[in-house]
Design an enzyme around this catalytic site. Structure first.
Site, PDB file in Angstrom:
ATOM      1  N   ALA A  25      10.462   2.013  -0.270  1.00 42.23           N
ATOM      2  CA  ALA A  25      10.355   3.556  -1.513  1.00 42.23           C
ATOM      3  C   ALA A  25      11.258   4.506  -1.725  1.00 42.23           C
ATOM      4  O   ALA A  25      12.044   5.212  -2.950  1.00 42.23           O
ATOM      5  CB  ALA A  25       8.979   4.150  -2.001  1.00 42.23           C
TER       6      ALA A  25
ATOM      7  N   ARG B 146       0.535  -0.947  -0.003  1.00 43.88           N
ATOM      8  CA  ARG B 146       0.237   0.189   0.103  1.00 43.88           C
ATOM      9  C   ARG B 146       0.698   0.932  -0.039  1.00 43.88           C
ATOM     10  O   ARG B 146       2.258   1.598   0.207  1.00 43.88           O
ATOM     11  CB  ARG B 146      -0.922   0.133   1.332  1.00 43.88           C
ATOM     12  CG  ARG B 146      -1.577  -1.112   1.194  1.00 43.88           C
ATOM     13  CD  ARG B 146      -2.794  -1.291   0.972  1.00 43.88           C
ATOM     14  NE  ARG B 146      -3.912   0.287   0.734  1.00 43.88           N
ATOM     15  CZ  ARG B 146      -4.599   0.067  -0.318  1.00 43.88           C
ATOM     16  NH1 ARG B 146      -5.420  -0.694  -1.499  1.00 43.88           N
ATOM     17  NH2 ARG B 146      -5.386   1.348   0.718  1.00 43.88           N
TER      18      ARG B 146
ATOM     19  N   GLY C  26       6.347   0.884   5.984  1.00 46.20           N
ATOM     20  CA  GLY C  26       6.911   0.041   5.298  1.00 46.20           C
ATOM     21  C   GLY C  26       7.637   0.474   4.136  1.00 46.20           C
ATOM     22  O   GLY C  26       8.652   0.368   3.572  1.00 46.20           O
ATOM     23  N   CYS C  27       6.365   0.589   3.585  1.00 44.43           N
ATOM     24  CA  CYS C  27       5.905   0.523   2.312  1.00 44.43           C
ATOM     25  C   CYS C  27       6.961   2.162   1.410  1.00 44.43           C
ATOM     26  O   CYS C  27       7.543   2.175   1.082  1.00 44.43           O
ATOM     27  CB  CYS C  27       4.728   0.109   1.509  1.00 44.43           C
ATOM     28  SG  CYS C  27       3.592  -0.715   1.438  1.00 44.43           S
ATOM     29  N   THR C  28       5.993   2.916   2.324  1.00 45.63           N
ATOM     30  CA  THR C  28       7.041   4.080   2.166  1.00 45.63           C
ATOM     31  C   THR C  28       8.799   4.732   2.223  1.00 45.63           C
ATOM     32  O   THR C  28       9.550   4.880   2.035  1.00 45.63           O
ATOM     33  CB  THR C  28       6.674   5.920   3.360  1.00 45.63           C
ATOM     34  OG1 THR C  28       5.279   5.700   3.458  1.00 45.63           O
ATOM     35  CG2 THR C  28       6.908   6.809   2.956  1.00 45.63           C
TER      36      THR C  28
END
Length: 109
Positions: free
Chosen positions: A49, A39, A44-46
Site C-alpha cells: 500500500a 489484511r 507485506g500489505c503495508t
C-alpha cells in the site's frame, strides 16, 4: 478463474472505508490499478500500500485510478488509510466475491 490479458474485467460495486459505493463502471475510459491484499496492517500489505502511495502522483499525472481491495471492514480500512496516509480508496470485499471473480482469493496450485 484466471483473468488473461484482453479479458473483460469482472464488474463490481463495493463500499469504501466511508461507506461510499465504488463501482468499476465509475472509471470507464480510465486505466485502473486494482490490487488485492489479504489484511490491513500486515507487513507485506503495508509495504504494498505504501508503495502505491509513494508513487501515487505518477498515477494521478496519467489519470490512472488506484483501488485497494481486501476482505477487511470499513473500520480497519479507515484506520489503515489514516495511519499510512493512503490517498486512494480501500474497498471492502467482505465475502471475497470480487477477489474470487478476479482469481485473487484462496489457494491456487
Amino acid at each position: 478463474m484466471t483473468i488473461q490479458p484482453g479479458d473483460v474485467a469482472p464488474v463490481f460495486s463495493l463500499p469504501d472505508a466511508q461507506g461510499n459505493i465504488v463501482s468499476l463502471a465509475d472509471f470507464r475510459g480510465r486505466r485502473v490499478v486494482l490490487y488485492f491484499y489479504p489484511r490491513d496492517n500486515t507487513p507485506g500489505c503495508t509495504k504494498e500500500a505504501c508503495g502505491f502511495r509513494d508513487i501515487y502522483s505518477y498515477y494521478q499525472s496519467r489519470n490512472i485510478a488506484v483501488l485497494g481491495v481486501s476482505t477487511d471492514g470499513a473500520g480497519a480500512h479507515a484506520k489503515f488509510a489514516a495511519k499510512y496516509q493512503l490517498p486512494f480508496p480501500l474497498l471492502c470485499d467482505s465475502n471475497a466475491e470480487v477477489a474470487t471473480a478476479y482469481g485473487c482469493y484462496g489457494l491456487h496450485w
